[in-house]
Structures are given as structure tokens and as C-alpha cells.
Design a protein around this motif. Structure first.
Motif, short mmCIF file in Angstrom:
data_model
loop_
_atom_site.label_atom_id
_atom_site.label_comp_id
_atom_site.label_asym_id
_atom_site.label_seq_id
_atom_site.Cartn_x
_atom_site.Cartn_y
_atom_site.Cartn_z
N TYR A 91 0.84 -1.20 0.00
CA TYR A 91 0.00 0.00 0.00
C TYR A 91 0.88 1.26 0.00
CZ TYR A 91 -2.91 3.84 1.50
OH TYR A 91 -3.52 5.07 1.57
N TRP A 92 1.90 1.30 0.84
CA TRP A 92 2.74 2.49 0.95
C TRP A 92 3.53 2.74 -0.33
CZ3 TRP A 92 1.36 6.04 3.96
CH2 TRP A 92 0.80 5.76 5.22
N VAL A 93 3.96 1.69 -1.00
CA VAL A 93 4.66 1.86 -2.28
C VAL A 93 3.72 2.52 -3.29
CG1 VAL A 93 5.61 0.60 -4.26
CG2 VAL A 93 6.29 -0.03 -1.94
N ILE A 94 2.51 2.02 -3.39
CA ILE A 94 1.56 2.57 -4.35
C ILE A 94 1.11 3.97 -3.94
CG2 ILE A 94 -0.74 2.25 -5.36
CD1 ILE A 94 -0.09 -0.80 -5.18
N TYR A 95 0.89 4.19 -2.66
CA TYR A 95 0.49 5.52 -2.17
C TYR A 95 1.57 6.55 -2.51
CZ TYR A 95 -1.06 9.13 1.11
OH TYR A 95 -1.48 10.30 1.67
N GLY A 96 2.82 6.18 -2.34
CA GLY A 96 3.92 7.09 -2.67
C GLY A 96 3.96 7.40 -4.16
N LEU A 100 3.35 11.07 -5.92
CA LEU A 100 4.37 11.62 -6.80
C LEU A 100 3.76 12.00 -8.15
CD1 LEU A 100 7.42 12.21 -6.95
CD2 LEU A 100 7.68 9.94 -7.96
N VAL A 101 2.97 11.11 -8.71
CA VAL A 101 2.30 11.39 -9.98
C VAL A 101 1.35 12.58 -9.82
CG1 VAL A 101 0.61 10.48 -11.64
CG2 VAL A 101 2.52 9.06 -10.90
N GLU A 102 0.60 12.61 -8.74
CA GLU A 102 -0.33 13.71 -8.50
C GLU A 102 0.42 15.04 -8.38
OE1 GLU A 102 -3.63 15.20 -5.23
OE2 GLU A 102 -2.90 13.14 -5.15
N PHE A 107 -2.05 19.99 -12.12
CA PHE A 107 -2.73 20.98 -12.94
C PHE A 107 -3.70 20.33 -13.92
CE2 PHE A 107 1.20 19.83 -14.98
CZ PHE A 107 0.86 19.66 -16.32
N VAL A 108 -3.50 19.07 -14.25
CA VAL A 108 -4.42 18.34 -15.14
C VAL A 108 -5.48 17.59 -14.33
CG1 VAL A 108 -4.60 16.51 -16.87
CG2 VAL A 108 -2.66 18.07 -16.92
#
Length: 158
Positions: A91-96, A100-102, A107-108
Motif C-alpha cells: 500500500y505504501w509503495v503505491i500511495y507514494g 508523486l504522480v499527482e 494541474f491536469v
């Protein structure tokens, strides 16, 4: 209408039973005489309405994504088994990665209607041990990308 009422009552009873181990909710129920399931359901509804209308949405979604997961992760570290540790580590890997992507695409993303509502649903899906969403996403996408990337790096360093 009777079927809907029976469905709601059955699920309220199931929720009440699953919340019996939460001492804070037991105390709340004793003091206010409001059933635990109604308190949790009402709080969840207010939470979702705030997110849907954008009232502190970013903070609330991050609080949900971090707060409960941190609490459950500490519980997993204190438990004797390893299965829950793996659940929360993935979960923490994906949350990170999501954060990061967000950060770089905010802005999109904010132009997407109900973005924070969708993010809340995604985080809940990732968190729930019954759905194993984090594990599915990790095994299906992140692990293959990591293995391929790691193999390229290792072949260039040798």
C-alpha cells in the motif's frame, strides 16, 4: 421498499457487530445512545459530501490515505504475522507513487470532475484487506515495471 429496508437493517447490524471491538465507538454509543453504525455511516456521509463539494478535499483525502493506513501499519508491525505487513508495505509503495504522480500532474488532475472522490474510492480499494487492491496493482503493474527496469540497470553495470 421492504426489501431495501431489510437490506439496510441487515447491513447496519453487520456493521454494528464488526465495530464492537472499537472501544471509542462503544463509549460514544453508551454516552449518546446513537448506534455505532449510524455514527460511522453519518460521519462517512459527511466526509464524502465535504470531498464531493471540495471543502478541504485535498486535506481530507490525504488524511484518509495517510491516517488510517499509518494506524493499520503500526498494528501490522505489532502483530506476529507477516501477511498484514506485506499488505501495508505494498500500500505504501503505491500511495507514494500516486502522490508523486499527482504532484507533477496536479494541474491536469484537478480538471477531472470528482477527482478527490475517485481518489478516495481508489485509496479505500487499495487499503481494504478484502479487496487486496494494493497487492493486485503491485503484482499486475509495478512489479513487472520494476523487474524490467532493474534488469536493464543490472545489465549495464556489469
Amino acid at each position: 421498499m421492504d426489501q431495501a429496508k431489510a437490506f439496510v437493517l441487515t447491513n447496519v447490524e453487520i456493521l454494528n457487530k464488526s465495530l464492537t471491538n472499537v472501544q471509542m465507538l462503544n463509549t460514544f454509543e453508551q454516552k449518546t445512545k446513537i448506534p455505532k453504525a449510524y455514527a460511522v455511516g453519518g460521519s462517512s456521509l459527511v466526509f464524502l459530501l465535504f470531498i464531493m463539494f471540495g471543502i478541504g478535499a485535498r486535506f481530507l483525502v490525504n488524511l484518509f490515505g495517510f491516517g488510517y493506513a499509518a494506524y493499520a501499519s503500526i498494528g501490522a508491525l505489532e502483530s506476529p504475522g507477516k501477511e498484514d505487513d506485506t499488505q501495508w508495505l505494498t500500500y505504501w509503495v503505491i500511495y507514494g507513487i500516486l502522490n508523486l504522480v499527482e504532484h507533477f500532474t496536479s494541474f491536469v488532475l484537478y480538471w477531472i470532475p470528482f477527482y478527490f472522490t475517485l481518489k478516495t474510492v481508489l485509496l479505500a480499494w487499495l487499503m481494504l484487506p478484502s479487496t487486496k487492491g494494493a497487492e493486485k496493482l503491485y503484482i499486475g503493474y509495478i512489479r513487472p515495471a520494476y523487474v524490467g527496469f532493474n534488469a536493464k540497470i543490472n545489465s549495464k553495470t556489469q
